[in-house]
Motif scaffolding. Structure first.
Motif, PDB file in Angstrom:
ATOM      1  N   ALA A  73       0.931  11.391 -10.055  1.00 13.29           N
ATOM      2  CA  ALA A  73       1.235  10.120  -9.380  1.00 13.29           C
ATOM      3  C   ALA A  73       0.012   9.201  -9.394  1.00 13.29           C
ATOM      4  N   TYR A  74      -1.199   9.775  -9.273  1.00 15.31           N
ATOM      5  CA  TYR A  74      -2.410   8.951  -9.349  1.00 15.31           C
ATOM      6  C   TYR A  74      -2.391   8.160 -10.665  1.00 15.31           C
ATOM      7  N   GLY A  75      -2.126   8.867 -11.780  1.00 14.85           N
ATOM      8  CA  GLY A  75      -2.118   8.226 -13.106  1.00 14.85           C
ATOM      9  C   GLY A  75      -1.056   7.139 -13.173  1.00 14.85           C
ATOM     10  N   PHE A  76       0.113   7.442 -12.638  1.00 18.97           N
ATOM     11  CA  PHE A  76       1.225   6.482 -12.662  1.00 18.97           C
ATOM     12  C   PHE A  76       0.850   5.208 -11.907  1.00 18.97           C
ATOM     13  N   TYR A  77       0.340   5.350 -10.677  1.00 21.89           N
ATOM     14  CA  TYR A  77       0.045   4.153  -9.870  1.00 21.89           C
ATOM     15  C   TYR A  77      -1.069   3.326 -10.510  1.00 21.89           C
ATOM     16  N   GLU A  78      -2.028   3.998 -11.134  1.00 20.45           N
ATOM     17  CA  GLU A  78      -3.094   3.235 -11.799  1.00 20.45           C
ATOM     18  C   GLU A  78      -2.510   2.400 -12.933  1.00 20.45           C
ATOM     19  N   VAL A  79      -1.624   3.023 -13.730  1.00 19.66           N
ATOM     20  CA  VAL A  79      -0.983   2.270 -14.818  1.00 19.66           C
ATOM     21  C   VAL A  79      -0.156   1.111 -14.259  1.00 19.66           C
ATOM     22  N   MET A  80       0.409   1.297 -13.073  1.00 18.09           N
ATOM     23  CA  MET A  80       1.231   0.235 -12.453  1.00 18.09           C
ATOM     24  C   MET A  80       0.370  -0.866 -11.835  1.00 18.09           C
ATOM     25  N   GLY A  81      -0.952  -0.719 -11.881  1.00 18.56           N
ATOM     26  CA  GLY A  81      -1.831  -1.786 -11.401  1.00 18.56           C
ATOM     27  C   GLY A  81      -2.400  -1.570 -10.009  1.00 18.56           C
ATOM     28  N   PHE A  82      -2.122  -0.408  -9.404  1.00 18.52           N
ATOM     29  CA  PHE A  82      -2.681  -0.102  -8.078  1.00 18.52           C
ATOM     30  C   PHE A  82      -4.120   0.382  -8.231  1.00 18.52           C
ATOM     31  N   SER A  83      -4.905   0.203  -7.173  1.00 16.16           N
ATOM     32  CA  SER A  83      -6.226   0.836  -7.141  1.00 16.16           C
ATOM     33  C   SER A  83      -6.423   1.503  -5.775  1.00 16.16           C
ATOM     34  N   ILE A  84      -7.376   2.427  -5.729  1.00 17.07           N
ATOM     35  CA  ILE A  84      -7.598   3.185  -4.492  1.00 17.07           C
ATOM     36  C   ILE A  84      -8.325   2.303  -3.475  1.00 17.07           C
ATOM     37  N   LEU A  85      -7.737   2.196  -2.270  1.00 18.50           N
ATOM     38  CA  LEU A  85      -8.351   1.424  -1.191  1.00 18.50           C
ATOM     39  C   LEU A  85      -9.198   2.317  -0.302  1.00 18.50           C
ATOM     40  N   HIS A 144       0.849  -1.191   0.000  1.00 21.04           N
ATOM     41  CA  HIS A 144       0.000   0.000   0.000  1.00 21.04           C
ATOM     42  C   HIS A 144       0.882   1.239   0.000  1.00 21.04           C
ATOM     43  N   LEU A 145       0.308   2.369  -0.323  1.00 24.32           N
ATOM     44  CA  LEU A 145       1.038   3.640  -0.266  1.00 24.32           C
ATOM     45  C   LEU A 145       0.037   4.785  -0.234  1.00 24.32           C
ATOM     46  N   ARG A 146       0.515   5.927   0.259  1.00 26.16           N
ATOM     47  CA  ARG A 146      -0.355   7.101   0.375  1.00 26.16           C
ATOM     48  C   ARG A 146       0.067   8.132  -0.666  1.00 26.16           C
ATOM     49  N   VAL A 147      -0.911   8.721  -1.352  1.00 29.88           N
ATOM     50  CA  VAL A 147      -0.613   9.740  -2.359  1.00 29.88           C
ATOM     51  C   VAL A 147      -1.380  11.018  -2.029  1.00 29.88           C
ATOM     52  N   ASP A 148      -0.658  12.126  -2.020  1.00 30.64           N
ATOM     53  CA  ASP A 148      -1.269  13.440  -1.820  1.00 30.64           C
ATOM     54  C   ASP A 148      -2.274  13.691  -2.952  1.00 30.64           C
ATOM     55  N   GLY A 149      -3.490  14.091  -2.593  1.00 29.18           N
ATOM     56  CA  GLY A 149      -4.546  14.294  -3.576  1.00 29.18           C
ATOM     57  C   GLY A 149      -4.202  15.321  -4.646  1.00 29.18           C
TER      58      GLY A 149
END
Ligand SMILES: CC(C)(COP(=O)(O)OP(=O)(O)OC[C@H]1O[C@@H](n2cnc3c(N)ncnc32)[C@H](O)[C@@H]1OP(=O)(O)O)[C@@H](O)C(=O)NCCC(=O)NCCS
Length: 200
Positions: free
Chosen positions: A174-186, A164-169
């Protein structure tokens, strides 16, 4: 050509610098801090001391450290070690600081004094967490992705499969990057989002 390798102690001055230069929701934090060390003291250096085998440095074409990924495979143990060891001398020092250049600096120092919580995502199958930062010049060239995959492999070697990781809104990039990397918002909390991924 840029290169990724395990982090070594000689990288630390660069790691502190990169942490600060990407501290303001992914943008340069230098204008917002009197103290050039606070960000790295909390968000970068301790990971190297706790679990160096999952920390990696990206070198630019000249071999200069210009990006990193740091993290831990065991957030709960890391958080306890932060509270009981790493942060003890830092708290003594920062307790006396009363001048802040910005809210960002005030919040970072507040965080150093307070320390992390228990590591709640560990209970839900996401024991690892990470921070990844590249200087502007190395962004957008596939290195962030390469750092993530290097980190993923290091975790899989330890049989750890949830991160898991925290991203400043405000850090839309970074939101776009993590989504492409396969992460989703918990979860979304206080202007930031917790992202998670389960590795195979
Ligand atoms: C966020 C960061 C680590 C990403 O690394 P990067 O090297 O710039 O990203 P990459 O070039 O490796 O991109 C990997 C993939 O993500 C995609 N991507 C990157 N940013 C994106 C965005 N904003 N929106 C959509 N996709 C994005 C790329 O297109 C690429 O996709 P592909 O594999 O299909 O080609 C880097 O930009 C950075 O350090 N930013 C400043 C610090 C920061 O914000 N850190 C994160 C704090 S939570």
């Amino acid at each position: 050509m840029a290169l990724i390798r395990n982090m070594v102690a000689q990288d630390l001055p660069y790691v502190y610098d990169i942490a600060l230069k990407t501290a303001f929701a992914g943008l340069d934090g230098m204008p917002y801090y009197y103290d050039k060390w606070a960000v790295g003291h909390y968000y970068a250096a301790p990971y190297f001391f706790f679990e160096p085998e999952v920390c990696f440095t990206a070198l630019n074409d000249q071999g200069v450290p210009s990006g990193f990924i740091v993290g831990t495979s065991d957030t709960r143990s890391f958080n306890r070690w932060m509270q009981n060891e790493w942060l003890v001398p830092l708290r003594k020092f920062y307790d006396g600081v009363t001048e802040f250049k910005s809210d960002a600096e005030r919040n970072t120092i507040k965080q150093i004094i307070k320390g992390p919580g228990e590591g709640l995502w560990q209970n839900l199958g996401y024991p690892a967490h990470l921070h990844v930062d590249l200087l502007t010049i190395l962004q957008g060239k596939g290195l962030g992705k390469a750092l993530m995959h290097t980190f993923f492999s290091a975790l899989q070697a330890k049989d750890v499969h949830g991160i898991h990781l925290r991203v400043d809104g405000r850090n839309v990039k970074a939101y776009g990057f993590y989504e492409v990397m396969g992460f989703s918002i918990l979860e979304e909390v206080g202007g930031s989002a917790i992202f998670g991924i389960k590795l195979a």
